[in-house]
Scaffold this active site. Structure first.
Site, mmCIF file in Angstrom:
data_model
loop_
_atom_site.group_PDB
_atom_site.id
_atom_site.type_symbol
_atom_site.label_atom_id
_atom_site.label_comp_id
_atom_site.label_asym_id
_atom_site.label_seq_id
_atom_site.Cartn_x
_atom_site.Cartn_y
_atom_site.Cartn_z
ATOM 1 C CE1 TYR A 194 -4.080 1.715 0.392
ATOM 2 C CE2 TYR A 194 -3.314 2.491 2.531
ATOM 3 C CZ TYR A 194 -4.236 2.526 1.499
ATOM 4 O OH TYR A 194 -5.305 3.379 1.593
ATOM 5 N NE ARG A 247 -5.811 11.907 -6.193
ATOM 6 C CZ ARG A 247 -6.507 11.337 -5.216
ATOM 7 N NH1 ARG A 247 -7.655 11.806 -4.854
ATOM 8 N NH2 ARG A 247 -6.055 10.263 -4.592
ATOM 9 C CE LYS A 265 -6.915 3.060 -1.587
ATOM 10 N NZ LYS A 265 -7.021 3.922 -0.418
ATOM 11 C CD GLU A 337 -9.143 4.531 -3.453
ATOM 12 O OE1 GLU A 337 -10.012 3.901 -2.827
ATOM 13 O OE2 GLU A 337 -8.504 5.477 -2.949
ATOM 14 C CG ASP A 338 -6.331 7.168 -5.947
ATOM 15 O OD1 ASP A 338 -6.991 7.592 -4.980
ATOM 16 O OD2 ASP A 338 -5.216 6.655 -5.818
ATOM 17 C CG ASP A 360 -10.978 4.950 0.140
ATOM 18 O OD1 ASP A 360 -11.462 4.976 1.285
ATOM 19 O OD2 ASP A 360 -9.812 4.606 -0.098
ATOM 20 C CG ASP A 361 -9.529 8.994 -3.216
ATOM 21 O OD1 ASP A 361 -8.519 8.632 -2.593
ATOM 22 O OD2 ASP A 361 -9.913 8.433 -4.263
ATOM 23 C CG ASN A 502 -1.220 9.071 1.140
ATOM 24 O OD1 ASN A 502 -0.532 9.116 2.144
ATOM 25 N ND2 ASN A 502 -2.530 8.871 1.187
ATOM 26 C CG ASN A 546 -4.099 5.455 4.410
ATOM 27 O OD1 ASN A 546 -5.002 4.752 3.983
ATOM 28 N ND2 ASN A 546 -3.133 5.920 3.636
HETATM 29 O O1 LIG Z 1 -4.223 5.192 -0.923
HETATM 30 C C1 LIG Z 1 -3.988 5.846 0.104
HETATM 31 O O2 LIG Z 1 -3.014 5.673 0.814
HETATM 32 C C2 LIG Z 1 -4.975 6.871 0.550
HETATM 33 C C3 LIG Z 1 -5.744 7.348 -0.595
HETATM 34 O O3 LIG Z 1 -6.816 6.866 -0.908
HETATM 35 C C4 LIG Z 1 -5.119 8.325 -1.487
HETATM 36 O O4 LIG Z 1 -4.106 8.934 -1.116
HETATM 37 O O5 LIG Z 1 -5.643 8.495 -2.581
HETATM 38 MG MG LIG Z 2 -7.206 7.100 -2.974
#
Ligand SMILES: O=C([O-])CC(=O)C(=O)O
Ligand SMILES: [Mg+2]
Length: 646
Positions: A194, A247, A265, A337-338, A360-361, A502, A546
Site C-alpha cells: 500500500y 489522480r 485496496k 478510487e483516485d 474512498d478519497d 500520499n 489513512n
Molecule cells: O491510498 C492511500 O493511501 C490513501 C488514498 O486513498 C489516497 O491517497 O488516494
Molecule cells: Mg485514494
C-alpha cells in the site's frame, strides 16, 4: 432447462449466484425459499452429510475445488427459480454466450492455482489424493513455518519496490500464504503493498509488469463491457474498486498504470476487513492519459492517446455502471478510487441514488480524519465546535473532510450546517477560498467561500484565520513550512497537524519536521507512515491518518447488512467506532489512531456499527438482523489459514 449450477465454496458460506451449465452467460439461479441443497462433488456424488442452506450458512467444506450443487428440485420440485438475467436464455445464432467451463484443480494445476495452492504444506494424504506426489520435495511443513521463511526472504530485499514485487508474486502463487503474511505482519507490510510503495509501483507498472491482475476496460471496449465482465473468472462479486487512473495518490495522472491501486485496496479489503478475495474485483477504466511521459514510454501498458472527451467518458462510465449492476446485482459495492476531482464528485452524485457507491478519497478520508479529530479532542480538550480548521487543498479529501466535520458539529450542536461550516476554511492553489472568488470556484468549493479579504498563501492564511487544526490534502509535498508550523504553534499549546497527502514524497511535512518545529507540541498524523522521531530526548510516535482504517470495515458492514445505499450517517458511525478503539494508553502516548496491528478487530467494530446504522436507516436488506453485529462481522471474516482437502 437444466437446473444444475455451479457454486463456489467460500470461507464458510456458499455463494448463491450461479450459472447454468449450458447457456453460460445468461442465468442467475436463486433459491426460494432458502432451502437445503445437496452439494455434489464433480463425480456427481453428494458430499456426504453436507446440507447447505443457500441463504444461511453453512458448514465449512474442505474441497479445494469448485463444487456443483444440485437443487433438491430434482427430487422435490419447485425450489429453484431461474431468471434469465441477460435475456439470452435461448440465444439466437447471432447472440454471444461465454463458453464457461469449470474444472477441478488437481495435480500440477493445483500447485499453479494460487487460490488453492499450499506449496510444501500439502499433507502426505493430500499429495496422494490430488496427484501431486513427486511434484513437491518430500518435506511437509506447517503454514507458520512458510510464513517465517517467506518473511525472512522478504526482509533480504533492501529496496521497497522489490519487496512489493515479491509480495505480488506471492499473491499470484499462494493466496492464503500472502494473506497470512499480511494479516500477521500488517504494520511491516502495509507500507509495501500500500502507500507509499504502491505509488512507486504504479509509476513503474509498465516496466515491472508480469502477470495481469484485475480487469482492464478501455475505450475500445465500448458496447462490450458486460461481455468483458463475464471474462472475469468469478461470478459472485461483492466489492469492486475502480479507478480511471487520473489522480493516483498525489502522483497525478498515471493512466492505466493506476491498476496497482484497486489491486492494493482490495488486498486490504481482505487482509484488514476479512472480505473473501474471490468476491473482490479490481478494475481500471482506461480512457487514455494526459501524462506525456507515459505516452512516450515504450513500456506503457495503456491506450496511447489523450484522455477521452467528457461525452465519451460519461458514456463509457454509464455503460460500466449499468453493466456492473446487471451482472452482480443491486448490492455490489462500487468503490471509486483516485479519480480526478472533476469526475469524482460528479460520479458520486450521479450514481449514489441508484447504486451502492462509495468514494474512498472523499468519504473514506473524511471518516478517518473525523475519527482522528474525535480522539485528538481527548488531548486538547473542548468539542469540535470549539476548534477552527484550516485546510490546504480543496479537492476530494479537503472538501470531503470539511463537510463531514461540519455535519458532525451540526449534529452535536443542532446548529444549521451553513453555520457550522463557518469555522472551517480552505486554501487552494489560488489562496484562501473567500466570497469574492465565488463565481470562479468549482461547485464543490462554493460552500466554503466565506466573507474575508483575499489571502494568497498558506502562511498568511494561518496568520489570518488562526486555526487550531491544520489539515494538508493538496497532494503537494513540503508545503507545511517551518514558518507555517511555527506560526500555528505560536498560538496553540497543542496544534493538531495532519499531513495527509500520499505517498511520503507528497506529505505536507514529515513527522520529524512537525515535532521539531512545534517543539514537540504538535499532535501529528500523516497519510503515509513515518517512523518514530526523537526530539529533545523524547520519542514521538505519530499516527497514520489513512482511509485504510475505514474502508475495509465499512465495506464489510455494508455487505453483512446487505446495504443498498451508503448514507453519511454510516460514515459518522464508522468514525465514532474507530475513535472508540483508541485507548487511554494510546492517548497518553499522543496517538490519535489505534495501532494497525489490531486492525481486524477494529474493522469488526466499524463493520458492526455501520451495519447497525444500515438497519436503523432501513437501508439493510439482510434479515433478520443478527443480534450482535460486531461478533457477527468478526465471524464472517475470511481466514487465511489453509483449509484441509479431502
Ligand atoms: O491510498 C492511500 O493511501 C490513501 C488514498 O486513498 C489516497 O491517497 O488516494
Ligand atoms: Mg485514494
Amino acid at each position: 432447462m437444466s437446473i444444475k449450477g455451479t457454486a463456489f465454496m467460500q470461507n464458510n458460506s456458499l455463494s448463491g449466484v450461479s450459472r447454468m451449465t449450458q447457456s453460460q452467460s445468461s442465468f442467475r439461479v436463486s433459491v426460494h425459499p432458502p432451502t437445503v441443497v445437496a452439494v455434489m462433488n464433480r463425480n456427481g456424488r453428494p458430499e456426504t452429510s453436507v446440507g447447505v442452506s443457500v441463504d444461511n450458512v453453512v458448514k465449512e467444506l474442505s474441497v479445494p475445488m469448485v463444487v456443483e450443487f444440485v437443487d433438491p428440485k430434482l427430487k422435490q420440485p419447485s425450489t429453484v427459480v431461474v431468471d434469465d438475467v441477460s435475456g439470452d436464455d435461448a440465444p439466437t445464432e447471432d447472440e454471444f454466450v461465454t463458453p464457461l467451463s469449470v474444472s477441478v484443480a488437481s495435480g500440477y494445476t493445483l500447485l499453479r492455482t494460487p487460490r488453492h495452492n499450499k506449496g510444501l504444506a500439502f499433507t502426505e494424504k493430500e499429495r496422494d489424493a490430488h496427484y501431486i506426489r513427486g511434484l513437491l520435495p518430500p518435506v511437509v511443513v506447517k503454514q507458520d513455518l512458510q510464513v517465517k521463511r517467506t518473511m525472512n526472504d522478504l526482509r533480504q530485499y533492501e529496496v521497497p519496490l522489490h519487496k512489493y514485487q515479491a509480495m505480488m508474486d506471492l499473491q499470484e502463487r499462494d493466496e492464503r500464504l500472502f494473506y497470512k503474511l499480511l494479516v500477521e505482519n500488517v504494520e511491516e507490510l502495509l507500507p509495501i503493498v500500500y502507500t507509499p510503495t504502491v505509488g512507486e509501483a504504479c509509476q513503474k507498472y509498465g516496466s515491472i509488469f508480469k502477470r495481469p491482475q484485475g480487469l482492464f476496460i478501455s475505450l475500445k471496449d465500448k458496447g462490450r463491457i458486460l461481455e468483458i465482465l463475464n471474462n472475469w473468472p468469478e461470478k459472485d462479486v461483492e466489492v469492486i474498486v475502480v479507478t480511471d487512473g487520473e489522480r493516483i495518490l498525489g502522483l497525478g495522472d498515471l493512466g492505466c498504470q493506476g491498476m496497482g491501486i484497486p489491486v492494493g485496496k482490495l488486498s486490504l479489503y481482505t487482509a484488514l476487513g476479512g472480505i473473501h478475495p474471490s468476491v473482490c474485483l479490481p478494475i481500471t477504466i482506461d480512457v487514455g492519459t494526459n501524462n506525456e511521459k507515459l505516452l512516450n514510454d515504450e513500456f506503457y501498458i495503456g491506450l496511447r492517446q489523450k484522455r477521452a472527451s467528457r461525452k465519451e467518458y460519461a458514456e463509457l462510465m454509464n455503460e460500466f455502471m449499468s453493466a456492473v449492476k446487471q451482472n452482480y446485482g443491486e448490492k455490489v459495492l462500487i468503490q471509486f478510487e483516485d479519480f480526478a476531482n472533476h469526475n469524482a464528485f460528479d460520479l458520486l452524485a450521479k450514481y449514489s441514488p441508484t447504486h451502492l457507491v462509495f468514494n474512498d478519497d472523499i468519504q473514506g478520508t473524511a471518516s478517518v480524519v473525523l475519527a482522528g479529530l474525535i480522539s485528538a479532542l481527548k488531548l486538547v480538550g473542548g468539542s469540535l465546535a470549539d476548534h477552527r480548521f484550516l485546510f490546504l487543498g480543496a479537492g476530494e479529501a479537503g472538501t470531503g473532510i470539511a463537510e463531514l466535520v461540519a455535519l458532525e458539529i451540526s449534529k452535536q450542536t443542532r446548529a444549521p450546517l451553513e453555520e457550522t461550516r463557518k469555522n472551517i476554511w480552505l486554501v487552494d492553489s489560488k489562496g484562501l477560498i473567500v466570497k469574492s472568488r465565488l463565481n470562479s470556484l468549482q461547485h464543490f468549493k462554493k460552500p466554503w467561500a466565506h466573507e474575508h479579504q483575499p489571502v494568497t498563501d498558506l502562511l498568511d492564511a494561518v496568520k489570518a484565520i488562526r486555526p487550531s487544526v491544520l489539515i494538508g490534502s493538496s497532494g503537494v509535498g513540503q508545503t507545511f513550512t517551518k514558518e507555517v508550523v511555527e506560526t500555528i504553534s505560536s498560538f496553540n499549546e497543542k496544534p493538531i497537524i495532519l499531513a495527509l497527502s500520499n505517498p511520503t514524497s507528497k506529505s505536507e511535512c514529515t513527522a520529524e519536521q512537525a515535532y521539531t518545529w512545534s517543539e514537540g507540541r504538535a499532535i501529528f498524523a500523516s497519510g503515509s507512515p513515518f517512523g518514530p522521531v526523537e526530539y529533545n530526548g523524547k520519542v514521538y510516535v505519530s499516527g497514520q491518518s489513512n482511509n485504510a482504517y475505514i474502508f475495509p470495515g465499512f465495506g464489510l458492514g455494508l455487505i453483512i447488512s446487505g446495504a443498498t445505499r451508503v448514507h453519511d450517517d454510516m460514515l459518522l458511525a464508522a468514525s465514532e467506532a474507530l475513535a472508540a478503539q483508541v485507548t487511554q494508553e494510546h492517548i497518553e502516548k499522543g496517538l490519535i489512531y489505534p495501532p494497525f496491528a489490531n486492525i481486524r478487530n477494529i474493522s469488526a467494530h466499524i463493520a458492526g456499527k455501520v451495519a447497525a446504522k444500515a438497519y436503523e436507516l432501513d437501508l439493510a436488506s439482510r434479515l433478520p438482523q443478527p443480534e450482535n453485529l460486531v461478533a457477527y462481522a468478526a465471524s464472517c471474516m475470511y481466514s487465511p489459514n489453509y483449509q484441509r482437502y479431502r
